[in-house]
Design a protein around this motif. Sequence first.
Motif, mmCIF file in Angstrom:
data_model
loop_
_atom_site.group_PDB
_atom_site.id
_atom_site.type_symbol
_atom_site.label_atom_id
_atom_site.label_comp_id
_atom_site.label_asym_id
_atom_site.label_seq_id
_atom_site.Cartn_x
_atom_site.Cartn_y
_atom_site.Cartn_z
ATOM 1 N N ALA A 62 0.860 -1.179 0.000
ATOM 2 C CA ALA A 62 0.000 0.000 0.000
ATOM 3 C C ALA A 62 0.896 1.228 0.000
ATOM 4 O O ALA A 62 1.697 1.422 0.924
ATOM 5 C CB ALA A 62 -0.913 0.019 1.228
ATOM 6 N N LEU A 63 0.798 2.042 -1.048
ATOM 7 C CA LEU A 63 1.644 3.217 -1.200
ATOM 8 C C LEU A 63 0.809 4.486 -1.127
ATOM 9 O O LEU A 63 -0.344 4.505 -1.567
ATOM 10 C CB LEU A 63 2.383 3.176 -2.544
ATOM 11 N N ILE A 64 1.414 5.528 -0.592
ATOM 12 C CA ILE A 64 0.758 6.828 -0.461
ATOM 13 C C ILE A 64 1.647 7.879 -1.109
ATOM 14 O O ILE A 64 2.844 7.953 -0.813
ATOM 15 C CB ILE A 64 0.524 7.191 1.023
ATOM 16 N N LEU A 65 1.068 8.664 -1.990
ATOM 17 C CA LEU A 65 1.783 9.790 -2.600
ATOM 18 C C LEU A 65 1.258 11.077 -1.986
ATOM 19 O O LEU A 65 0.064 11.389 -2.081
ATOM 20 C CB LEU A 65 1.570 9.813 -4.113
ATOM 21 N N THR A 66 2.164 11.824 -1.337
ATOM 22 C CA THR A 66 1.809 13.127 -0.784
ATOM 23 C C THR A 66 2.468 14.214 -1.625
ATOM 24 O O THR A 66 3.156 13.924 -2.607
ATOM 25 C CB THR A 66 2.253 13.262 0.676
ATOM 26 N N ASP A 67 2.287 15.451 -1.229
ATOM 27 C CA ASP A 67 2.912 16.544 -1.971
ATOM 28 C C ASP A 67 4.430 16.552 -1.822
ATOM 29 O O ASP A 67 5.120 17.225 -2.591
ATOM 30 C CB ASP A 67 2.327 17.887 -1.525
ATOM 31 N N THR A 68 4.973 15.776 -0.878
ATOM 32 C CA THR A 68 6.422 15.778 -0.654
ATOM 33 C C THR A 68 7.057 14.397 -0.652
ATOM 34 O O THR A 68 8.286 14.302 -0.727
ATOM 35 C CB THR A 68 6.771 16.452 0.691
ATOM 36 N N ASP A 69 6.282 13.323 -0.552
ATOM 37 C CA ASP A 69 6.892 12.024 -0.288
ATOM 38 C C ASP A 69 6.150 10.869 -0.945
ATOM 39 O O ASP A 69 4.951 10.958 -1.240
ATOM 40 C CB ASP A 69 6.921 11.756 1.225
ATOM 41 N N LEU A 70 6.903 9.764 -1.126
ATOM 42 C CA LEU A 70 6.319 8.454 -1.385
ATOM 43 C C LEU A 70 6.421 7.663 -0.088
ATOM 44 O O LEU A 70 7.504 7.555 0.494
ATOM 45 C CB LEU A 70 7.063 7.719 -2.506
ATOM 46 N N ILE A 71 5.304 7.102 0.349
ATOM 47 C CA ILE A 71 5.208 6.447 1.647
ATOM 48 C C ILE A 71 4.717 5.019 1.470
ATOM 49 O O ILE A 71 3.853 4.753 0.634
ATOM 50 C CB ILE A 71 4.244 7.238 2.563
ATOM 51 N N LYS A 72 5.266 4.100 2.251
ATOM 52 C CA LYS A 72 4.816 2.709 2.246
ATOM 53 C C LYS A 72 4.180 2.373 3.585
ATOM 54 O O LYS A 72 4.784 2.568 4.646
ATOM 55 C CB LYS A 72 5.976 1.761 1.967
ATOM 56 N N LYS A 73 2.970 1.866 3.538
ATOM 57 C CA LYS A 73 2.292 1.430 4.755
ATOM 58 C C LYS A 73 2.960 0.170 5.286
ATOM 59 O O LYS A 73 3.219 -0.765 4.542
ATOM 60 C CB LYS A 73 0.816 1.159 4.461
ATOM 61 N N GLU A 74 3.263 0.156 6.586
ATOM 62 C CA GLU A 74 3.862 -1.012 7.225
ATOM 63 C C GLU A 74 2.759 -1.855 7.873
ATOM 64 O O GLU A 74 1.881 -1.323 8.553
ATOM 65 C CB GLU A 74 4.881 -0.585 8.284
ATOM 66 N N GLU A 75 2.806 -3.166 7.648
ATOM 67 C CA GLU A 75 1.729 -4.044 8.092
ATOM 68 C C GLU A 75 2.011 -4.749 9.407
ATOM 69 O O GLU A 75 1.098 -5.277 10.039
ATOM 70 C CB GLU A 75 1.442 -5.087 7.006
ATOM 71 N N ALA A 76 3.287 -4.793 9.842
ATOM 72 C CA ALA A 76 3.625 -5.520 11.061
ATOM 73 C C ALA A 76 2.978 -4.874 12.281
ATOM 74 O O ALA A 76 2.742 -3.663 12.317
ATOM 75 C CB ALA A 76 5.141 -5.578 11.240
ATOM 76 N N THR A 77 2.694 -5.667 13.293
ATOM 77 C CA THR A 77 2.075 -5.179 14.522
ATOM 78 C C THR A 77 2.917 -4.070 15.146
ATOM 79 O O THR A 77 4.128 -4.197 15.306
ATOM 80 C CB THR A 77 1.912 -6.327 15.533
ATOM 81 N N GLY A 78 2.266 -2.971 15.460
ATOM 82 C CA GLY A 78 2.949 -1.854 16.103
ATOM 83 C C GLY A 78 3.652 -0.922 15.150
ATOM 84 O O GLY A 78 4.173 0.120 15.567
ATOM 85 N N LYS A 79 3.681 -1.269 13.869
ATOM 86 C CA LYS A 79 4.342 -0.426 12.877
ATOM 87 C C LYS A 79 3.320 0.463 12.175
ATOM 88 O O LYS A 79 2.125 0.189 12.170
ATOM 89 C CB LYS A 79 5.098 -1.267 11.861
#
Length: 409
Positions: A62-79
């Motif tokens: 799961a990826l997120i594109l913001t106005d400044t970054d490419l972000i990856k959603k972390e699936e592990a518990t607590g992440k």
Amino acid sequence: MDTSYPAINQDPLSASWPTVNVQVDSNRIKRRWDYAAERTLLTGAVGQYVTLFRRGTGTTYALILTDTDLIKKEEATGKTWSYLTPKYATGTAIASGTGVEGTTVDWATAGVAANDYFVSDVDHTSDEEPDSSWRKISSVTDLNTLVLSSSYTGTGTGSYKIRLVYSVPDNERWQFAVVNDVFCFTNGNVNVQKWDGSAATAVDLDATNAVKARYCTCYANRLILADMYLSAVRQPWTIKWSKEGDPTDWTDSTAGEIDFADTDEPITGLGRVGNNLAVFKKNSYYIGSRTGEATSPFTFPTFKAGVGLWAPYSLVEAYGTCFWLGHENFYVMNGEEWEPIGDAIKYEFFNRVNDTERTKVWGVLNARHNEILWFATTNEGQKCFSYRYRENAWSTYTFPSTVTGFFKQ
């Protein structure tokens, strides 16, 4: 819901403006769907898209594109999530107050600039963002000296990283495509980027041949770019394509480019219609197809004038065709011909959305509810105009806060 002034000959399943937050579904009027919180981004971040990057290996990110970054959603518990934005981490650094001194670094030459972010590795947990240790850079004094916008309060000594944030031009948005297991994305202001699912960060796709493209799509297993720089000059009438199956190869004999200079209007978008590729301008479009020839893979025999893509980011691919906002209506492509779909809403839409704001309209497919959503700033604030394809019905939504992004496949 307001039905006090129904329009003459109004669809009995619809309600007149300013009815909001209901939708027509299987001959019933229902409440609009809602949403729930999933991840909290850095304060001030403007999210544009969430998408699922599915690799041939079976792994999905799961990826997120913001106005400044490419972000990856972390699936592990607590992440939470992590940044895939390019980083600079050569040498070591010592942060004290708002000053940072580097050893064996070359920050100025490396492109480090104001508004990038600094953090010391000892203070950073990369998969539990947002990490409060990040500090925005105010200025780069010389090759090894930075000034931060606020005092660094962590350990601040040793290895470090600088996040080289992206920038999206005002009123523009990211475009992205997946070609042969490579996630490619661009916005007209940065070189086309790629992430392969395993690298620590995204990188330039090809800093020489894929420069600051405004639009992109995947067609015929190639990455197609439009409105990009060629030889340091922006060419808004040109599309380029990569080697088949390799979005990183732009010099192969099967890669190429073509100009659409029949009119002086720039290209405003790329869309796939069945087995064809549509190249849009503001008041016209071209339809192309495969030729079967390796070194000349595409032909564009069809040119249609009079209707085009007025708002570049209103283009939505869905149900094997394209939906978009034109100069006078909303449209869907039927084969190679445009068809108006907005007659029921266009008078209200064009009365409430001025000329400037119309070019900024952006759209997405909400597949779960079989609707195309277009977001626009009206004289009453932001409105979402929903077209339900199966019912051929329109409705409008409002939200408690401004919507800047949406899930997009």
